[in-house]
Design an enzyme around this catalytic site. Sequence first.
Site, PDB file in Angstrom:
ATOM      1  N   LYS A  54       0.840  -1.202   0.000  1.00 45.84           N
ATOM      2  CA  LYS A  54       0.000   0.000   0.000  1.00 45.84           C
ATOM      3  C   LYS A  54       0.877   1.255   0.000  1.00 45.84           C
ATOM      4  O   LYS A  54       2.078   1.170   0.213  1.00 45.84           O
ATOM      5  CB  LYS A  54      -0.946  -0.015   1.214  1.00 45.84           C
ATOM      6  CG  LYS A  54      -1.920  -1.204   1.206  1.00 45.84           C
ATOM      7  CD  LYS A  54      -2.985  -1.079   0.121  1.00 45.84           C
ATOM      8  CE  LYS A  54      -3.616  -2.402  -0.259  1.00 45.84           C
ATOM      9  NZ  LYS A  54      -4.667  -2.874   0.615  1.00 45.84           N
TER      10      LYS A  54
HETATM   11  C1  PLP Z   1      -5.779  -3.870   0.716  1.00 43.54           C
HETATM   12  C2  PLP Z   1      -7.204  -3.510   0.847  1.00 43.54           C
HETATM   13  C3  PLP Z   1      -7.971  -3.887   1.964  1.00 43.54           C
HETATM   14  C4  PLP Z   1      -7.490  -4.869   2.983  1.00 43.54           C
HETATM   15  O1  PLP Z   1      -6.362  -4.553   3.667  1.00 43.54           O
HETATM   16  P1  PLP Z   1      -5.458  -5.717   4.327  1.00 43.54           P
HETATM   17  O2  PLP Z   1      -4.532  -4.937   5.188  1.00 43.54           O
HETATM   18  O3  PLP Z   1      -4.781  -6.426   3.219  1.00 43.54           O
HETATM   19  O4  PLP Z   1      -6.353  -6.608   5.115  1.00 43.54           O
HETATM   20  C5  PLP Z   1      -9.250  -3.408   2.069  1.00 43.54           C
HETATM   21  N1  PLP Z   1      -9.791  -2.635   1.125  1.00 43.54           N
HETATM   22  C6  PLP Z   1      -9.109  -2.267   0.013  1.00 43.54           C
HETATM   23  C7  PLP Z   1      -9.769  -1.386  -0.994  1.00 43.54           C
HETATM   24  C8  PLP Z   1      -7.800  -2.708  -0.165  1.00 43.54           C
HETATM   25  O5  PLP Z   1      -7.132  -2.356  -1.263  1.00 43.54           O
END
Ligand code: PLP
Length: 369
Positions: free
Chosen positions: A185
Amino acid sequence: MIKFLDLHAQYQSIKADIDLAIASVIRETAFVGGSYAQTFENQFAALIGANHCVGVGNGTDAIEIAIEALGLPRGSEIIVPGNSFIASSEAVTRSGHKVVFADVDEDSYVLTADDVRAKLSDKTSAIIAVHLYGHPCDMDSLVDLAKEKGLKIIEDCAQAHLAECRGRRVGSLGDIATFSFYPGKNLGAYGDAGAITTNNEALALKARKIANHGRVAKYDHEFEGRNSRLDGIQAAILSAKLPHLDSWTETRIQIADYYLDALKGIQGLLLPVRQPWAKQAYHLFVVRTEQRNALKEYLAQKGIETGIHYPIALPKLAAYEYLGQGCESLFVNRSDSLLLSLPIGEHLSLQEAGVVADAVRSFFGTCVS
Ligand SMILES: *Cc1c(COP(=O)(O)O)cnc(C)c1O
């Protein structure tokens, strides 16, 4: 070789700070919760402009805990955009609610108030506003609609760190918001991590209790919660990265602006549109073309990595066959075969973005200017 993501290069650029952060946590054995988690929570709340931040185990748990903290009627319907990562809808089902998929805007790929209106019923209790690809939803119109209909808004900011809607950062524009710090991210830990932000003190406290076994003191449990806490090493790493987030985001925007200019006017290629009121964090730069698979293959042969977000729209997934929403004639259900994510990130130079743009233009047989 142009990589889609290069976490090792990022580490190399801030290695001393990261190594020091990890060593400090080990020295103080502040492994779960503790001072590093608290420091990061304070820093992140201040950065986002929210009154409260609760660190949790990951971004999916964050959504689940946020929904639970809202205390919505059991079995009520929650509206989720049909194009997102499954976490956005999974959390709805797991917290005992029914997923209702809505369409998204064809230019910026996010949920609009009209999309929500089309799916409202008397059982609707909340909306998951996913700021997908880092483009903010129009929170003003969503908040107006939510007020009118008595709905709660959960912002899913997993892809939208530092994105802004009319000059205000996402993360405190609805009732409660969630972030993911999954390594890939825009702000990523070295493992799983997530956070909940809100201006509502009672909601923050409820979320914190849910994430920590429903307790108020060490062995005094007010209710049954769960275990989803931010660990110290991840928190310290996130704090070490935080000072760079603004410049990393600016780099993403520069690359996006470059692509938007260099790729305009190509017949058969649709570019993402950034709304004039939006500051987009460009977690992803997603184009649309009927020749998606051929373009992906062509770029791969030139050493350019790309991604698809997401190859199967949520309503069409086997996991949601039981809902029977996969054949509805929604933009999300017909656009999944057209989406292609070009490389973007702080690891990319403008010159490399130029190589990507030239390759895309040459695929479409348009002269490289
Ligand atoms: C990555 C993501 C999540 C989940 O996050 P994690 O930390 O991987 O559990 C939720 N919503 C969106 C839109 C994402 O891109």
